[in-house]
Every structure is written in C-alpha cells, then in structure tokens.
Write an enzyme that holds these catalytic residues in place. Structure first.
Site, PDB file in Angstrom:
ATOM      1  N   CYS A  57       9.539 -17.225  50.035  1.00  0.00           N
ATOM      2  CA  CYS A  57       9.125 -16.015  50.752  1.00  0.00           C
ATOM      3  C   CYS A  57       8.711 -16.306  52.173  1.00  0.00           C
ATOM      4  O   CYS A  57       8.683 -15.419  53.013  1.00  0.00           O
ATOM      5  CB  CYS A  57       7.980 -15.342  50.024  1.00  0.00           C
ATOM      6  SG  CYS A  57       8.495 -14.844  48.402  1.00  0.00           S
ATOM      7  N   ALA A  84       7.506  -9.354  40.132  1.00  0.00           N
ATOM      8  CA  ALA A  84       6.135  -9.854  40.199  1.00  0.00           C
ATOM      9  C   ALA A  84       5.391  -9.349  41.429  1.00  0.00           C
ATOM     10  O   ALA A  84       4.165  -9.149  41.375  1.00  0.00           O
ATOM     11  CB  ALA A  84       6.146 -11.384  40.189  1.00  0.00           C
ATOM     12  N   THR A  85       6.095  -9.137  42.528  1.00  0.00           N
ATOM     13  CA  THR A  85       5.401  -8.615  43.713  1.00  0.00           C
ATOM     14  C   THR A  85       4.814  -7.247  43.410  1.00  0.00           C
ATOM     15  O   THR A  85       3.644  -6.980  43.701  1.00  0.00           O
ATOM     16  CB  THR A  85       6.372  -8.538  44.915  1.00  0.00           C
ATOM     17  OG1 THR A  85       6.744  -9.873  45.256  1.00  0.00           O
ATOM     18  CG2 THR A  85       5.720  -7.885  46.125  1.00  0.00           C
TER      19      THR A  85
END
Lengths: 386, 405
Positions: B329, B74-75
């Site tokens: 994160c 997804a990043t």
C-alpha cells in the site's frame, strides 16, 4: 428450467465477461500497488478497465473511482460531497423514489446535522424539474436524483435538473445503477458531477462498482488506509471484478443501442399481451420515458407476493419490487410516492428483461401470468369477478 | 522447472488457489442470483451459498455465522470496526489505543477520527515489534472505548500477544479489535480463546479472491454494537448495506476451508522454507539483519536489512523475483518503512530492507534460486559501495567527519 425476468436485481455474467474474469483471477493475481511485474500486470488490468468504463460514460479515465458496488458509490457520492468541510448547516435535495442506498445515506446526513428535502414525484414517477428549482436554498450543496428507477424504470430529466444544479452552483449526483449501459450515459451531455454504477447489473460480477467524479469535484473519502484510487477510495482493488467491469463496458459501447431496441420489443410484447388478455391490469409509470427492459404492472385484486411465488413455482423469476427490500411486508416506497394506494402497490409486479431473454420466453411468461392471475383471483375474496 | 517471476510477495496478495476458482465459477453464471431476492429460487440458491461461505469463515476463527459481517475487504473491515465503535460508543468515551506499526487502514482511520474529536494513543513497540502490555494497561483510561492491535504484522510478521491484550481489555471493560488480515488462515486464530471482540480479515491474503473480506463482531459477552458506515437496504443485519458479492463470498469460504484443512502442514512447510532462505542469506552475507521478533513471527515472513545496499536497487537487481521493500500500500512512496522506523531502525537500514512472503505455491527450488540471486546481487551492489568498502577497511563510519560539497 427457470426463466429469469429479474435483471434489475442482478444479472448473470455474459460469456466474454466470464472469460475475462476467470483469466484475471488466474493471471492478474498481483496487488496493483506492488511495483514488481506481478503487481504491474494487475495495475495494467485495472487501468485498462478504467479507460473502458470511462469510454462508456464519455469521461476521462481519471474521473472513474472503482468501488465495491452501487451502494458504496452512492454512499461515497452523497456522504462524500456533503461531509467535505463539515456537515452542519448544509442542505441536500433528493427524491422520494431513490434507491435505499441514496435514501440511507441521506438519513445518515440528517443524523449528522444536515437537512434533506425529499421531492415528490408525479403520478408517472417523474420528478418535476420546477420542484427541484424551488427546493434549492443558499445552503444547498448537493442534488441527488436517480437516472432511472429500479422498480418502474421511469427515467428522470437528468439534463434539465443538472442545468438547474449548475445555475445554482450545486453539485449534482445521479444514481445510474439501472441506467448505465441501458440508456445513453454521456456524462457531459447529462451534465452530472457524480454518477454511480454497479457491475452486476450489467452482466459483470457482484462486488464491483464505480463512481464518476467529474474532474475538480472534491469528496471526503468513506474509508481510509492507503492512497488507492487517488486517495478517494482506500483498499486493494478487486482486480478481476474491475477487469470484468471494463470488459462489459466495452461490450456495451458496441451493443447497447441494438440491445435496447431488442429489449423494448420484448417488453412491449409482454405488456401488450398481458394488457390484452388479462382484465384489470395497469402499467405503473405509464406515460413516462422508461428503461427499455423494465415493466412494472399492477393486477387488480392480486397480492403481488403471491403472484411472484406462483410464477416461481411455474419456473419464472420475477420480483414484487427491489431485491433489497423483497421479503419486506411494507409496500414499495416508490409506488406509494407515485400516489398508488398501499393495496395497489402490493398488487404490483416488476418484470425486468435482459440478455438471455427471447420471444419464446416472453410468450411462455405471458401464459404463466395469465394462468396464475386467473387462479389467484378465483381464490380472492376481494376481487370482483366479472 | 522454475517459472518466472517467482512470487514471494504473499503479504501483498496471494495467487488464488485453483480449487477456490472452481468453487466460485458456478456463482458467476448459472447460480447468479441476488442473495436478497427472497421470492425466487435464484435468490435462495445465492443466499444458501452466502451462508455456507459465512459458516466456513466462522469455523476457521472459532466464531458463529451470525458474528460475521461480510465486506469488500480488510480496509473496509478496519474502517467499519474503528469508526463504527467510535461513533456507537461516543457517549462512553472518545479514546482509542493502537500501535505505531499498524496497517495504514487502521492508522489512517485513527487519524481521521482525531479530526473529529477522538484522542488516539499510538503505542510504541520494542525492537522486536511487540507492544508492551504494561504500557497498554497504563494507557487505558475511563474514556477508552477501543484497543486496536493487529494480530500479525504485514511487514515484519511480528505476532502480538493478542490473547493477553484481549484479557487486559476484558478486565478493563474496553472493546478489542484486531486486524487479522495477515494471520487468519495462516496460523491458528480463535476469537474465543484470544479474547477478541472484533477482527478484520481478507480473502485475497489467504488464496481467495480480491474484493471480499469480513469483520467478526462478537454477539455475546459483550454484544458489540457498531454504527454502519454504508447505508441502503440494511444487509448484514444493518452493519453493512450493499448487494452481497456471492461468488466472492463462496471464494472466501472455500479459501478458509482449505486454510483450515492444511494449516498444520503449511505452517511447518512455510517456516522450513523461510528458515532455509534466512540461513542461506545470513551465512553467506555479513552486515545482514533480521527485522522483528524471531520467536513471535508469522511462519511465512522474513524481513531482512542488507546494510549498505539500497532496497530499491536490490529489487531492480532481482527483478525476476517478486518481493517488496515494504507494504504494497505504500510501495509507490520512496519513504522508508514507518514500521521499521518504529522498531528503532535508522533510515539506512530501513531503506535496505526486503520483505519475503512465502506462500502455498512456493517450492524449495524457488527458495534456493532466490537465496542465490539475492546473495549475488547484494555482493555486486556492495562492490560498488564506497561505504561498505570503508567498513571492510575497518573505518568506523560513525566517527567519520564528512566534508561538505
């Protein structure tokens, strides 16, 4: 039963690596950024792998950045080195025989305002270090030359080029995707600042790669969003893929030397049998130091694609060039850069050997090639029948 | 029998479903081909597997296969969507709208673009974590090229009014990207009815493997263009080069299929467990607050602040339960959550929050154990807290004048 001779495209997992990946998929399910025990188990797996990959390269663990694969590593190295503090007015040097991941990144730099010099290679596929020296300008910030070519296996004089780069104060990146684990890859001896690797060329899974970034070298990241990989590569780490890459690196440290002797023996057996039994065969990159596992041959009067398909029907997987461009009708940019004519380039086939191959498979392949070439030539209107 | 640690951090990542692993295994070994090898059977088998996975994820979100760009996660998808649109549509304008509570992959990417001449509006959110549609409408200018608002928040679970946001974007002729990482596979998401032009998603948040994700890129009405962020080979229709992660994609597809098959029951089950946990904690502990919207919330999310308790101390006290005090994160930093601060929470409450993420493999027993353990540890920590004691004695802390040391 199909025999696989396309290990430069990709490789199957070895048994220890498969065991490692399935254990990591089951057990190291945490997010390495999480501070609880599930996260810390995943973190340990990532850090163990980092030290294992570092050991393969004689690097420090902190110099290894994990990525999604060779393409990302090449892009991060090339784009990241040149984009830092702005692209405009900068110059980079690469070669005409690089993988599309490097050539594509260079094309992007040109769109962003940089200048790129694409060096020619000699007939054996090797870059002349003097050409590199002459191409260096005051504005040059990066030289990127692959360690070994994916199509011909030709090995470039990396240590010589790195000496030139160092003397000029220019960063040096080598795409080691095909060379790592197959040749000696001591980054200190090679003198590289940046070195790309891919797991799936080394009997580990697709979706993981690494970039060696020599301590002190700064890069602009490609993607943002968190402080992963010391802010050089954002995104949750692919824990099982990374663990597997570590596992394969550890195996390679022990087995590489012996395995490359074995593969060179098989490759020479293949080449000498074909050269002896089939007329009109030539070795591409002949005379160059080549990867032990790679053989690029051209067969006069043959359409490479037709031979690949004939061999596939006979149960042998080989390739007419890089997987990334296979299915493309254009002849290989690598072979053209070496001075082959388009029809010579189209007449070429790449055999790339790996862990699963043995003498019996090679002998069977030889028989199939001999038969297929004879049949195709009989159908060919252009081949001069002797 | 309870097994420890109890994993309740399913917003950070999820344990892979054994059925996903089973689907993946053959693609590590016998079917190991490179999907780009067009000339032999190893390549065809790999390509077929990739296309099946692509179809499975497309089906989950109401897209067609050709609208799925497979990535490393997804990043990467968020980066590709935002930078890809900003660069491709630079002629049209340089303005992007997002929200203060987005994931770092969106916020850091926007910050990077600001250094390259883009203007970014960070919409505030209400106390419930929702963006205000009128504010969004007012923020759109003729220079706006993209609105990026996440589907469901990773910390507080707030579900944004995506359909309405998409409708506004469509009316104004602006592209709409949503970070669907926490929502896809968990709640019904349809790129058609939700008016989405681009959507990021990740396999490892839906019981699939790490290292694979994707980006939905609309092909019709409008046809969205992107500038690739990684070059070399032109895979994924030129949007994303690099050898495809075949086993990962097989895992993504299988994970999507399993989520789709079980979604209705799973929503009911997860929200029941979540409410059971919430009710126990709120009934047994005072000075305990739910962060984010109660109504517009992912069914498996609970984010609670326990006043007068330090989140990190609480985490240490319940170390046989894997939860987090914010997003994974940013968990290495001790800063209070920027998401909670955006809701207007003070540093104190932001520091005392815990995120519970309930998943497919959690049981009633685990929830009960967790509730009891949290209650026990919060009480113990509060017994040590002079502030809590003062509050209980009726002191209004806001009126206390603290002496300097």
């Amino acid at each position: 039963m199909t025999y696989y001779f396309d290990h430069n495209a990709t490789t199957p997992l070895s048994d220890p690596v498969l065991a490692c990946v399935s254990r990591a998929l089951r057990e190291c399910y945490g997010n390495p950024s999480s501070i609880h025990s599930a996260g810390q188990a995943a973190r340990s797996a990532v850090e163990l792998a980092r030290s294992q990959v570092a050991a393969l390269l004689n690097a420090q663990p902190g110099e290894i950045v994990f990525t999604s694969g060779g393409t990302e590593s090449d892009n991060l190295a090339v784009l990241g080195a040149v984009r830092l503090d702005g692209v405009a007015g900068k110059h980079a040097i690469t070669t005409a025989v690089e993988h599309p991941a490097v050539l594509g990144a260079c094309a992007q730099l040109v769109r962003e305002g940089a200048e790129v010099t694409y060096l020619k290679v000699r007939g054996d596929g090797v870059v002349d270090p003097d050409e590199v020296r002459h191409a260096v300008r005051p504005t040059t910030v990066l030289i990127s030359v692959m360690h070994a070519n994916n199509e011909t296996g030709a090995v470039q004089p990396i240590a010589e080029i790195s000496a030139i780069a160092r003397a000029a104060g220019v960063l040096f990146h080598a795409d080691g995707v095909q060379a790592a684990g197959r040749l000696g890859t001591d980054v200190r001896e090679l003198g590289v600042d940046l070195y790309s690797l891919s797991a799936h060329k080394l009997n580990a899974p697709k979706g993981t790669g690494a970039l060696f970034v020599r301590k002190g070298v700064k890069l602009q990241a490609l993607q943002f969003g968190g402080r992963h990989e010391r802010e050089r590569r954002a995104g949750t780490e692919n824990v099982p893929g990374i663990a597997a890459m570590g596992c394969t690196a550890e195996q390679l440290v022990q087995q590489r030397a012996r395995e490359s002797v074995r593969l060179a023996g098989l490759r020479d057996r293949l080449e000498s049998s074909l050269l002896e039994r089939v007329p009109g065969v030539r070795t591409n990159a002949h005379g160059a130091t080549r990867l032990a596992n790679t053989s690029s041959l051209r067969f006069d009067g043959i359409e490479g694609e037709a031979l690949v398909i004939a061999l596939d029907l006979a149960g042998f997987a080989v390739s007419s060039g890089a997987a990334c461009s296979s299915g493309a009708v254009e002849p290989s940019h690598v072979l053209l850069a070496m001075g082959l004519t388009p029809s010579e380039a189209r007449a070429s086939i790449r055999f790339s050997l790996g862990q699963g191959n043995d003498e019996a498979q090679v002998d069977a392949l030889v028989e199939a090639v001999v038969a297929s070439v004879a049949r195709l030539r009989k159908l060919s209107p252009v081949y001069e029948h002797a | 029998m309870l097994q420890f640690p109890i994993y309740l951090d399913n917003h950070a990542t999820t344990r892979m479903d054994p059925r996903v692993l089973e689907a993946m295994l053959p693609y590590f070994t016998e079917n190991f081909g490179n999907a780009a090898s067009r000339n032999h059977s190893f390549g065809w088998v790999a390509e077929e597997a990739v296309e099946k996975g692509r179809k499975q994820i497309a089906d989950l979100i109401g897209a067609t296969s050709k609208e799925i760009v497979l990535t490393s996660g997804a990043t990467e998808s968020n980066n590709l969507a935002i930078k890809g649109v900003a660069e491709m549509y630079a002629q049209k304008g340089n303005h992007i709208i997002t929200a203060a509570t987005e994931h770092k992959a969106v916020l850091d990417t926007c910050k990077r673009l600001e250094k390259h001449g883009c203007r970014v509006t960070y919409l505030p959110v209400g106390q419930d974590g929702l963006v205000d549609l009128d504010q969004l409408r007012e923020a759109i200018t003729d220079k706006t090229v993209l609105v990026s608002i996440m589907y469901g928040n990773n910390e507080i679970g707030t579900i944004q009014p995506v359909r309405e946001i998409g409708a506004i974007c469509r009316e104004k002729g602006v592209l709409f990207h949503t970070d669907g990482t926490q929502a896809v596979g968990k709640i019904p998401v349809s790129v058609l009815t939700d008016n989405i032009d681009l959507m990021s998603f990740s396999a490892h948040k839906m019981y699939g493997p790490k290292g694979v994700g994707g980006l939905y890129v609309r092909r019709k009405n409008p046809r969205v263009q992107l500038t690739a962020q990684m070059d070399g080979g032109g895979h994924e229709r030129g949007f994303r080069s690099g050898t495809l992660n075949v086993p990962g994609i097989v895992g993504l597809g299988k994970a999507a299929e399993l989520c789709s098959l079980g979604m209705t029951q799973e929503i009911a089950r997860a929200s029941e467990l979540r409410d059971r946990l919430k009710d126990k904690l709120l009934s047994e502990l005072d000075e305990t607050y739910i962060n984010g919207s109660v109504d517009h919330r992912l069914p498996h999310n609970l984010n609670i602040s326990f006043a007068y308790v330090e989140g990190e101390s609480l985490l240490m006290g319940i170390n046989d339960i894997a939860v987090s005090s914010g997003s994974a994160c940013t968990s290495a930093t001790l800063e209070p959550s920027y998401v909670l601060k955006a809701l207007g929470a003070g540093d104190d409450l932001a520091h005392s929050s815990i995120r519970f993420g309930i998943g497919r493999f959690n049981t009633d027993e685990e929830i009960d154990y967790t509730a009891n353990k949290v209650i026990e540890v919060v009480r113990k920590l509060r017994d040590l807290s002079p502030l809590y004691e003062m509050v209980k004695e009726g002191v209004d802390l806001s009126k206390v004048e603290w002496a300097a040391h």
